[in-house]
Design a protein around this motif. Structure first.
Motif, short mmCIF file in Angstrom:
data_model
loop_
_atom_site.label_atom_id
_atom_site.label_comp_id
_atom_site.label_asym_id
_atom_site.label_seq_id
_atom_site.Cartn_x
_atom_site.Cartn_y
_atom_site.Cartn_z
N MET A 174 0.74 -1.23 0.17
CA MET A 174 0.03 0.00 -0.01
C MET A 174 0.87 1.26 -0.13
N PRO A 175 0.60 2.40 -0.86
CA PRO A 175 1.21 3.42 -0.76
C PRO A 175 1.23 4.27 0.39
N ALA A 176 2.49 4.76 1.00
CA ALA A 176 2.57 5.49 2.00
C ALA A 176 2.28 6.99 1.71
N GLY A 177 1.43 7.80 1.60
CA GLY A 177 1.42 9.11 0.85
C GLY A 177 0.84 9.10 -0.40
N GLU A 178 0.86 10.30 -0.98
CA GLU A 178 0.00 10.09 -2.41
C GLU A 178 1.08 10.13 -3.42
N PRO A 179 0.78 8.92 -4.42
CA PRO A 179 1.73 8.61 -5.53
C PRO A 179 1.79 9.77 -6.42
N ALA A 180 0.80 10.67 -6.63
CA ALA A 180 1.25 12.06 -7.29
C ALA A 180 2.47 12.79 -6.93
N ARG A 181 2.29 12.70 -5.74
CA ARG A 181 3.58 13.54 -5.13
C ARG A 181 5.23 13.11 -5.45
N TRP A 182 4.97 11.81 -5.93
CA TRP A 182 6.33 10.87 -6.15
C TRP A 182 7.08 11.55 -7.34
N LEU A 183 6.45 12.05 -8.08
CA LEU A 183 6.86 12.51 -9.27
C LEU A 183 7.44 14.11 -9.22
N ASP A 184 8.37 14.41 -9.01
CA ASP A 184 8.86 15.81 -8.51
C ASP A 184 9.60 16.43 -9.57
N THR A 185 8.78 16.77 -10.60
CA THR A 185 9.39 17.68 -11.77
C THR A 185 9.80 18.79 -11.67
N ALA A 186 9.15 19.46 -10.36
CA ALA A 186 9.78 20.85 -10.07
C ALA A 186 11.06 20.67 -9.66
N GLU A 187 11.60 19.87 -8.99
CA GLU A 187 12.91 19.68 -8.40
C GLU A 187 13.79 18.93 -9.52
N HIS A 188 13.05 18.23 -10.44
CA HIS A 188 13.76 17.54 -11.42
C HIS A 188 13.16 17.57 -12.69
N PRO A 189 13.35 18.85 -13.45
CA PRO A 189 12.32 19.22 -14.53
C PRO A 189 12.78 18.19 -15.73
N LEU A 190 11.50 18.02 -16.52
CA LEU A 190 11.99 17.07 -17.66
C LEU A 190 12.75 17.92 -18.73
N PRO A 191 13.45 17.15 -19.61
CA PRO A 191 14.14 17.62 -20.53
C PRO A 191 13.08 18.37 -21.40
N PRO A 192 13.37 19.77 -21.97
CA PRO A 192 12.76 20.45 -22.99
C PRO A 192 12.15 19.76 -24.15
N GLU A 193 12.97 18.79 -24.72
CA GLU A 193 12.56 18.13 -25.86
C GLU A 193 11.53 16.93 -25.71
N ILE A 194 11.15 16.58 -24.27
CA ILE A 194 10.36 15.62 -24.34
C ILE A 194 9.23 16.32 -23.30
N ALA A 195 9.29 17.65 -22.82
CA ALA A 195 8.37 18.08 -21.75
C ALA A 195 6.60 18.12 -22.51
N ASP A 196 6.79 18.44 -23.75
CA ASP A 196 5.43 18.66 -24.34
C ASP A 196 4.84 17.55 -25.06
N ASN A 197 4.66 16.51 -24.49
CA ASN A 197 4.10 15.06 -24.99
C ASN A 197 3.21 14.55 -23.84
N ASN A 198 1.90 13.92 -24.43
CA ASN A 198 1.08 13.07 -23.65
C ASN A 198 1.59 11.52 -23.80
N VAL A 199 1.83 11.15 -22.41
CA VAL A 199 2.52 9.71 -22.67
C VAL A 199 2.02 8.95 -21.21
N VAL A 200 1.90 7.66 -21.51
CA VAL A 200 1.27 6.57 -20.65
C VAL A 200 2.59 5.65 -20.20
#
Length: 299
Positions: A203-229
């Protein structure tokens, strides 16, 4: 009564009749019956190293549709991917209604579209044969008799004629898919019997949405503007810590898989699984991330 009076009376009578006819409500137009695409060929089980797939063809020629059921872990929910020319021209995201006969309730789901090579495809996630949403907690297990009775699936896609895939019966195909899942657990290094008897899953301890911290580790510009699963599996030790991350499925660009695993390994924390005796044991956690053009979101 003069002739003129008689003509006027007839005119007025005709006007009353016309008004009565106009005010009669028109019968509601019925949607045409969904086109039946008959099962063509045999069901095939694909033993992928990270998932189990069940495939079959329906219809023929330009109307042919290939349906692929996918399970990334034991259980009733599955992803369903459709491939075929009749899926051309759809937007990247749209709402689709699907119902599994004979007793499955219609379920409206957001679908994602794309291409496999040059073949259009449509992906529906977290489905169940009973029409419940697969991500809903504490749902009853679907009995083999219910699987055997599932003879078809009807799809209503905006701006496309509705169609129905004639399965025949899903009893034997889904039994083969479960056998694949048992082998898959062994391949991952987990005991199927222990997993089946867990008194608590990871079971997750906390909110899984908060595990993806792109503010601290931003996505590379060449891939940031994509919808991906990205579908992923985290191996979780008996202390609730991530010991490994595996990408089970992802849409392009590939780099999102690396970013997902990096952030999950760094930030994810769990309450460990418990065996039948209540003792913490090593297990796994499977989930999906939807990266939406310069922001992140998780299911």
């Amino acid at each position: 009564m003069s002739r003129l009076d008689g003509d006027e009376t007839m005119y007025r009578t005709m006007m009353v009749l016309c008004a009565a006819i106009v005010t009669i409500p028109a019968a509601a137009a019925k949607d045409p019956a969904p086109e039946l695409l008959a099962h063509a060929g045999k069901w095939q089980v694909d033993y992928d190293k990270e998932a189990c797939h069940l495939l079959a063809k329906f219809g023929a020629g330009d109307d042919e549709v290939i349906a692929r059921f996918t399970r990334y872990q034991p259980g009733d929910p599955f992803d369903l991917t459709l491939y075929g020319k009749r899926l051309r021209g759809l937007p990247p995201r749209l709402n689709v209604e699907v119902a599994f006969g004979p007793a499955g309730a219609p379920l409206a789901r957001e679908a994602m579209t794309g291409t496999a090579g040059k073949t259009p495809m449509l992906l529906l996630s977290e489905l169940r044969l009973d029409g419940a949403a697969g991500e809903t907690a504490n749902l009853p297990t679907i009995a083999p008799a219910r699987e055997a009775a599932a003879a078809d699936a009807t799809f209503k896609i905006p701006r496309k004629p509705a169609f129905r895939l004639g399965f025949g019966s899903l009893g034997a195909p889904l039994a083969a898919l479960r056998a694949c899942q048992t082998d898959l657990l062994r391949h991952w290094g987990f005991d199927p019997e222990t997993e089946a008897r867990l008194s608590r899953r990871v079971m997750p301890a906390g909110e899984p949405a908060r595990w993806l911290d792109t503010a601290e580790h931003p996505l590379p510009p060449e891939i940031a503007d994509n919808n991906v699963v990205v579908q992923y599996r985290l191996d979780v030790d008996s202390d609730g810590l991530v010991s490994a991350c595996h990408i089970l499925y992802r849409t392009e660009p590939d780099a999102f898989g690396d970013v997902t695993c990096s952030e999950m390994t760094r930030n994810a924390r769990f309450r460990p699984a418990l065996d039948a005796a209540g003792k913490p044991v090593r297990s796994f956690y499977v989930n999906k991330v939807r990266w939406l053009a310069s922001r992140d979101d998780t299911d």
